[in-house]
Design an enzyme around this catalytic site. Structure first.
Site, PDB file in Angstrom:
ATOM      1  N   ALA A  57       0.956  -0.815   0.341  1.00  9.91           N
ATOM      2  CA  ALA A  57      -0.347  -0.126   0.110  1.00  9.91           C
ATOM      3  C   ALA A  57       0.980   1.695   0.192  1.00  9.91           C
ATOM      4  O   ALA A  57       1.971   0.895   0.421  1.00  9.91           O
ATOM      5  CB  ALA A  57      -1.002  -0.170   1.418  1.00  9.91           C
ATOM      6  N   TYR A 182      -9.491   1.410   5.383  1.00 10.56           N
ATOM      7  CA  TYR A 182      -8.637   2.566   5.429  1.00 10.56           C
ATOM      8  C   TYR A 182      -9.922   3.392   5.076  1.00 10.56           C
ATOM      9  O   TYR A 182     -11.065   3.469   4.537  1.00 10.56           O
ATOM     10  CB  TYR A 182      -7.245   2.712   4.431  1.00 10.56           C
ATOM     11  CG  TYR A 182      -6.657   0.897   4.673  1.00 10.56           C
ATOM     12  CD1 TYR A 182      -5.969   1.716   6.362  1.00 10.56           C
ATOM     13  CD2 TYR A 182      -6.390   0.243   4.697  1.00 10.56           C
ATOM     14  CE1 TYR A 182      -5.056   0.524   7.189  1.00 10.56           C
ATOM     15  CE2 TYR A 182      -5.462  -0.876   5.737  1.00 10.56           C
ATOM     16  CZ  TYR A 182      -5.389  -0.147   6.538  1.00 10.56           C
ATOM     17  OH  TYR A 182      -3.727  -1.566   7.197  1.00 10.56           O
ATOM     18  N   LEU A 301      -6.502 -16.867   2.360  1.00  5.23           N
ATOM     19  CA  LEU A 301      -5.621 -18.437   2.853  1.00  5.23           C
ATOM     20  C   LEU A 301      -5.208 -19.210   1.615  1.00  5.23           C
ATOM     21  O   LEU A 301      -6.026 -20.158   1.388  1.00  5.23           O
ATOM     22  CB  LEU A 301      -6.629 -19.064   3.769  1.00  5.23           C
ATOM     23  CG  LEU A 301      -5.675 -18.224   5.260  1.00  5.23           C
ATOM     24  CD1 LEU A 301      -7.152 -18.889   5.583  1.00  5.23           C
ATOM     25  CD2 LEU A 301      -4.546 -18.259   5.633  1.00  5.23           C
TER      26      LEU A 301
END
Length: 356
Positions: A57, A182, A301
């Site tokens: 990011a 965010y 995952l």
């Protein structure tokens, strides 16, 4: 050929396979500058055979950083080292992507190995955070400042300037970070967005900032280059953002020029209990892909070659984003190809170690 290693073309950019190195914060910058750590970290994943390698990011403004160690693209001086990195990635057959981000109320934190707690604005190393409203992420954190119209315009301008720098730095894909609590995600969620103006309230208003950022980035981002958006497809909490909201927003984003939705989840509400299992977020990528008619990326995952190949083969997603497994093994794509019985080109320097 395994489906995982089938090429895909998005706009004018061809990816040699469906494996993506997901954005992963390294907390190793000073004042946003990339350095040799980022060159080696990202470059080794390109050498390892991934089709697309994303930066972590990357903050569009100093106040948009999660921590003071975050990568940034908020000044022209950042371009030179990033250009070296993209050149290396492209030299080794991968595509360089950058995730543009603003941390919102989850900014101003210590690095994880320094405890990770938020640093208040009055303490050394901290700064004032920004959000849709004056609601902190957790009760023990400093309240953010609610963005006024001028503040919102600055955020949009910061994303636009960052996109221009991304072009100069040689990136071929931009991903807008609209997930994990965010700033953009804070506007999307009814839990964190209590505004009563044109950016709050109904769904159409809460997605407005994302749409306006998308539009301003599209003004300067080359038409032939792909634009992705990462979303938290579900907040896993009743009354929050849902998978159906994700489908509805994906349809609108597609019409706004977005090419792919990267489907993660959660991050905006603390202490949510999620039933973790291999591929636990793949269902969101499949739902958005099929119901919104847009390309999607699956993440969460995904650790095995056969698992990733099945996701592509069964049409659940178009790209597979991998994070922790790529940290454990930067050469996962080469190993996956071997496990799936597919012969891929190795770097000539490593040919003598190739499986026979």
């Amino acid at each position: 050929m395994p489906h995982l290693f089938s090429p895909i073309k998005i706009k004018n950019t061809e990816f040699k396979n469906r494996l993506v190195v997901s954005p992963m914060c390294e907390y190793s910058s000073e004042d946003g500058f990339a350095n040799d750590w980022h060159l080696v970290h990202l470059g080794s994943r390109a050498v390892g055979g991934a089709g697309l390698v994303f930066t972590e990011a990357t903050a569009v403004s100093p106040e948009g950083r999660i921590s003071a160690g975050d990568l940034g693209i908020y000044k022209d001086d950042h371009i030179a080292k990033l250009k070296q990195i993209t050149g290396f990635i492209h030299q080794h057959g991968s595509v360089a992507g950058i995730q543009l981000a603003h941390a919102g109320r989850k900014a101003s934190h210590a690095k994880p190995w320094d405890g990770g707690a938020q640093i208040p604005s009055g303490q050394a190393g901290g700064w004032q955070t920004l959000a849709p409203g004056a609601l902190p992420f957790t009760e023990n954190e400093e309240a953010p400042i609610a963005l006024d119209n001028a503040g919102i315009e600055k955020v949009k301008a910061d994303f636009k300037s960052a996109a221009l720098r991304a072009v100069a730095a040689g990136f071929k894909v931009i991903e807008l970070h609209g997930a994990h609590g965010y700033l953009i995600n804070e506007f999307l969620s009814p839990f964190s967005n209590h505004r009563t103006d044109g950016y709050g309230g109904p769904f159409e208003n809460r997605i407005r900032l994302l749409l306006e950022i998308t539009g301003t980035v599209r003004e300067v981002w080359p038409e032939e280059n792909p634009l992705f958006v990462r979303i938290s497809a579900s907040e896993w909490t009743e009354g929050g953002w849902t998978a159906d909201d994700s489908v509805a927003s994906a349809k609108i984003l597609k019409n706004a020029g977005v090419d792919l939705i990267d489907c993660s989840s959660g991050g905006n509400i603390p202490n949510v209990k999620i039933q973790l299992k291999p591929g636990y977020q793949v269902e969101f990528a499949e739902k958005v892909k099929k119901e919104a008619g847009i390309l999607t990326g699956a993440v969460g995952l995904i650790t095995e070659a056969a698992q990733a190949d099945t996701i592509i083969r069964e049409g659940q997603a178009d790209l597979v984003f991998m994070a922790r497994e790529q940290l454990r093994d930067p050469y996962f794509p080469l190993r996956a190809a071997h496990q799936l019985g597919h012969d891929v080109k190795w770097p000539v320097q490593y040919e003598r170690a190739k499986w026979q």
